[in-house]
Design a protein around this motif. Sequence first.
Motif, short mmCIF file in Angstrom:
data_model
loop_
_atom_site.label_atom_id
_atom_site.label_comp_id
_atom_site.label_asym_id
_atom_site.label_seq_id
_atom_site.Cartn_x
_atom_site.Cartn_y
_atom_site.Cartn_z
N ASP A 64 22.77 0.74 -19.73
CA ASP A 64 23.88 1.28 -20.53
C ASP A 64 25.17 1.33 -19.71
N PHE A 65 25.38 0.30 -18.91
CA PHE A 65 26.62 0.12 -18.14
C PHE A 65 26.80 1.17 -17.03
N LEU A 66 25.73 1.86 -16.66
CA LEU A 66 25.77 2.86 -15.60
C LEU A 66 24.58 2.66 -14.67
N PRO A 67 24.65 3.18 -13.42
CA PRO A 67 23.47 3.10 -12.55
C PRO A 67 22.26 3.72 -13.23
N SER A 68 21.12 3.06 -13.09
CA SER A 68 19.89 3.51 -13.73
C SER A 68 18.95 4.13 -12.69
N TYR A 69 18.43 5.30 -13.04
CA TYR A 69 17.52 6.01 -12.14
C TYR A 69 16.10 6.07 -12.70
N SER A 70 15.79 5.24 -13.68
CA SER A 70 14.51 5.37 -14.37
C SER A 70 13.36 4.66 -13.66
N SER A 71 13.65 3.69 -12.78
CA SER A 71 12.59 2.96 -12.09
C SER A 71 12.41 3.50 -10.68
N SER A 72 11.16 3.54 -10.24
CA SER A 72 10.86 4.05 -8.90
C SER A 72 10.39 2.95 -7.95
N SER A 73 10.10 1.75 -8.46
CA SER A 73 9.60 0.67 -7.61
C SER A 73 10.21 -0.66 -8.03
N ILE A 74 10.41 -1.53 -7.06
CA ILE A 74 10.88 -2.89 -7.34
C ILE A 74 9.94 -3.88 -6.67
N TYR A 75 9.60 -4.94 -7.40
CA TYR A 75 8.75 -6.02 -6.91
C TYR A 75 9.65 -7.22 -6.65
N VAL A 76 9.56 -7.75 -5.45
CA VAL A 76 10.38 -8.90 -5.06
C VAL A 76 9.43 -10.02 -4.64
N GLU A 77 9.61 -11.20 -5.24
CA GLU A 77 8.68 -12.31 -5.01
C GLU A 77 9.44 -13.56 -4.58
N LEU A 78 8.78 -14.34 -3.73
CA LEU A 78 9.28 -15.66 -3.35
C LEU A 78 8.34 -16.68 -3.98
N ILE A 79 8.91 -17.57 -4.82
CA ILE A 79 8.10 -18.48 -5.63
C ILE A 79 8.49 -19.91 -5.32
N ASP A 80 7.50 -20.78 -5.14
CA ASP A 80 7.79 -22.18 -4.84
C ASP A 80 8.07 -22.95 -6.13
N GLY A 81 8.32 -24.25 -5.99
CA GLY A 81 8.70 -25.06 -7.13
C GLY A 81 7.63 -25.24 -8.18
N LYS A 82 6.38 -24.93 -7.83
CA LYS A 82 5.28 -25.06 -8.78
C LYS A 82 4.94 -23.74 -9.45
N GLY A 83 5.71 -22.72 -9.15
CA GLY A 83 5.45 -21.42 -9.76
C GLY A 83 4.47 -20.57 -8.99
N ASN A 84 4.09 -20.98 -7.77
CA ASN A 84 3.16 -20.19 -6.96
C ASN A 84 3.91 -19.08 -6.23
N VAL A 85 3.41 -17.87 -6.33
CA VAL A 85 4.02 -16.75 -5.63
C VAL A 85 3.58 -16.81 -4.17
N LYS A 86 4.52 -17.17 -3.29
CA LYS A 86 4.21 -17.33 -1.87
C LYS A 86 4.25 -16.00 -1.12
N LYS A 87 5.04 -15.07 -1.58
CA LYS A 87 5.15 -13.76 -0.93
C LYS A 87 5.56 -12.73 -1.98
N ARG A 88 5.00 -11.56 -1.87
CA ARG A 88 5.29 -10.49 -2.83
C ARG A 88 5.39 -9.17 -2.06
N GLU A 89 6.51 -8.49 -2.21
CA GLU A 89 6.73 -7.21 -1.55
C GLU A 89 7.12 -6.17 -2.59
N VAL A 90 6.82 -4.91 -2.28
CA VAL A 90 7.14 -3.80 -3.18
C VAL A 90 7.89 -2.74 -2.39
N PHE A 91 9.03 -2.32 -2.90
CA PHE A 91 9.85 -1.33 -2.22
C PHE A 91 10.17 -0.17 -3.16
N PRO A 92 10.36 1.03 -2.62
CA PRO A 92 10.75 2.16 -3.48
C PRO A 92 12.21 2.07 -3.88
N VAL A 93 12.53 2.64 -5.03
CA VAL A 93 13.90 2.68 -5.55
C VAL A 93 14.35 4.13 -5.55
#
Length: 814
Positions: A64-93
């Motif tokens: 809603d055009f403002l900073p959001s505090y509703s999520s507590s975790s973020i998933y960040v992935e590195l994906i190759d050209g075939k759609g394979n997830v090469k690395k996956r990390e989870v960090f707190p928000v």
Amino acid sequence: MLTIRPMIALSLIVMVLHLNAQTLPHLLNIWSEKNPIEKVYLHIDRENYYSGQDIWFKAYFIADFLPSYSSSSIYVELIDGKGNVKKREVFPVFLGVAQGQIGIDTTNTSGVYTIRAYSPVMLNQSNFLFTQRIKISGKKAEIISKSKVGKLHLDFFPEGGNFIEGLMNNVAFKANDENGVPVNVSVTIKNQRDEIVLQTESFHDGMGSFSILPKKGEQYYAIIGGQHYPLPLSTNKGINLQLKSFTGKIQFLIDQQGNDSVFKPSYMLGQMQNRVVFRQGFKADKTKFSGIIQTGSLPSGILQITIFNIDNMPLAERLVFVNNKEYMLPAEITFDTLNTHKRMYNKFNLQLRDTVNGNFSISVTDADFENAQPREQNIYSWFLLNSDLKGYIHRPSWYFNNTSDSIEKALDLVMMTNGWRRFKWLDVANNIFPKTKIKDNGFIKLSGSATIGGTKKPFAEKELLLIISSKDTLNKTRRYTQILTTDAQGKFFIDSLVFYGNSNLLFSDVKGNNGRVIKVKLDGDSLMQSYEIPWNENWNDLPIKEEEEVLQEKMSLAYEQDLKNIDKTLETVTVTGKLKPRLKELDEYYTRGLFSGGIMARGIDLSQEGITGALNIFEFLQSRVPGIDVVKIDAYHVFYRKPVVLRVFNAQPGEKVPESVLGSVPNEMNLFLDEMPVSIEHLTTIPISNLAYMKIFPTFTGSAGGGGDGTIAVYTKKDFEVNKNIGPNFNMVSYRGYSISKEFYAADYSNLKTVNGREDNRLTLLWQQNLYINEVNAKIPIHFYNNDRTKTFKIVIEGVTNEGKLLMLETTVR
């Protein structure tokens, strides 16, 4: 040309004309209140990497055009050209931002990869996750070749969605190759008799538009390079919608073919971010309508305008981009010191205007190893454009470079050739909305059941001691101690936990009742869940341009040279240094905040003391620590007095302590386990072999009343040998916490003695992710040292204020 009739001013206040028309905005607004659209954007340090490097990022969440505090975790992935997830990390928000890095394995081959980021709640609408293409040069260096332009795809988009015969229609088109990359084309439109009706060409990135008056019974097609592409079939039913944007307003024209009541316009709705922002009703005795939609007070972004009949059936729809520029945070970069020579000091300032309260991040990189053009996407283009449209938008940041008429026209073509698909109006009319299947867990959530060891009897309605300790020797995060309470079935639950890396969860009876062992079974892993996410197979197949191919060759050569420099340095390196005293090292490693330092405090290394004969920490205190009185009755009592004479009184349960022992009955010492208050009963259950460090404070401000009665802080080992030392009363469970966020290494050449023989060829010279500003007319100094080769700096600063304004600065300096 669009002809506008006398204008009708539209109110942005929702107008209630009749009950049925009120239903749609009412239902949509209720649903959006419960399910706001949350978006995340990642500012990454650059777009080109080596294998073995880290991708540094800072994540910004808004709703809603403002900073959001509703999520507590973020998933960040590195994906190759075939759609394979090469690395996956989870960090707190925390408070709408997250930061960290995702490592590129040395085994990764050269190619185009995708960074994908999301919070679990975003998976309820999985087509709108954050994605960012990057390029990686690896050991198996294969130059990323240009894709050949294959079969051409040409699509047509009548404005409003209808191709009405007998009326002047505006039709947009988009030409792409088989990879989805835009192709600029010249188009000839012919009818079924092979007569030329018109000729036109694409205006930007394969997109263009033309006006045509379809005749009854005629079919039309486009010719490009000898290939025929049919236009949509015209119809004699429906309405024609035409919009034209101006600063602060939109002109509209609605024309109906025939007088069929099913296609009679009844009202018009405008919505942004699933919230209705205006409603206009039409008179029933007309077939043509025109007017102005005032947009000057709307937030910037995509506005969806839909025309409905009296039965809430959509008749026509169009997207318009509203750009009031209120989202832009004014700022500039000024240089105090600019020096591109080897390892020289540089300083610039981030100058902000007015009062600014928000989070920001800064990257300074070697511009010679970045694309010559501005980044493909930035915080403007993602939050305002990409995140609301499906499909590929070529170089979306270009649409926010300036406000020229040509850019506005090109952006309007993007609106005409892409669709809004977060919901369907027919589903809204029937009160059918996507189900919210995934909810935020509130950081790490632990739930399970506890039973008494050797039986199936639940450990019911009792206190359960939980100690969370890291198994990673390099993880210097603190340990956690929690007290859980089980229900009548022995079940327990706790959320809002934040711990990092591979950890041990140690469970025990709080009272350590007669050596009773508690067996714990967890319900599942709330953090490392696996989600099924659709993958666009063509996303990483997008070709690179010739200048990008040259850059990839340069990156590969630099990567190979850097490997040689590393090998050469490792052969000759000699490590020297001054060792810290053991107690100082332990204090820095284990203590935080008020517990660290302290002139009068005394530290004790429990890992090297001769404590094998002590059953617990209090027996050790009895025999080893002068200045502390330990009295044992039915439990231990610990006192700190001056002068101190050690007295140990062994009494029967319930027997009072003689006056000669306690004197004036002083208050007992305050006790902490891993910097959390703990009772003597709790601390007694911890095997002393699992303790690493103890600190004794004569006075301590972190205790109730100022800690004048003395304080003892005890620390458990971070990586103790669990199979040997956890003790018989503990039940251990392994659990992986959040990914560990590393600290970016910024070279400091202020002291020439720090210069070593290895070449400094860092591509990222500065990554500053913890920049929080709360000042008026802030002037933030930024410092960094150059490497051995960079001659041109690329600086990117991005962020979000608490009021939802966006900062985006991108420049190169030499």
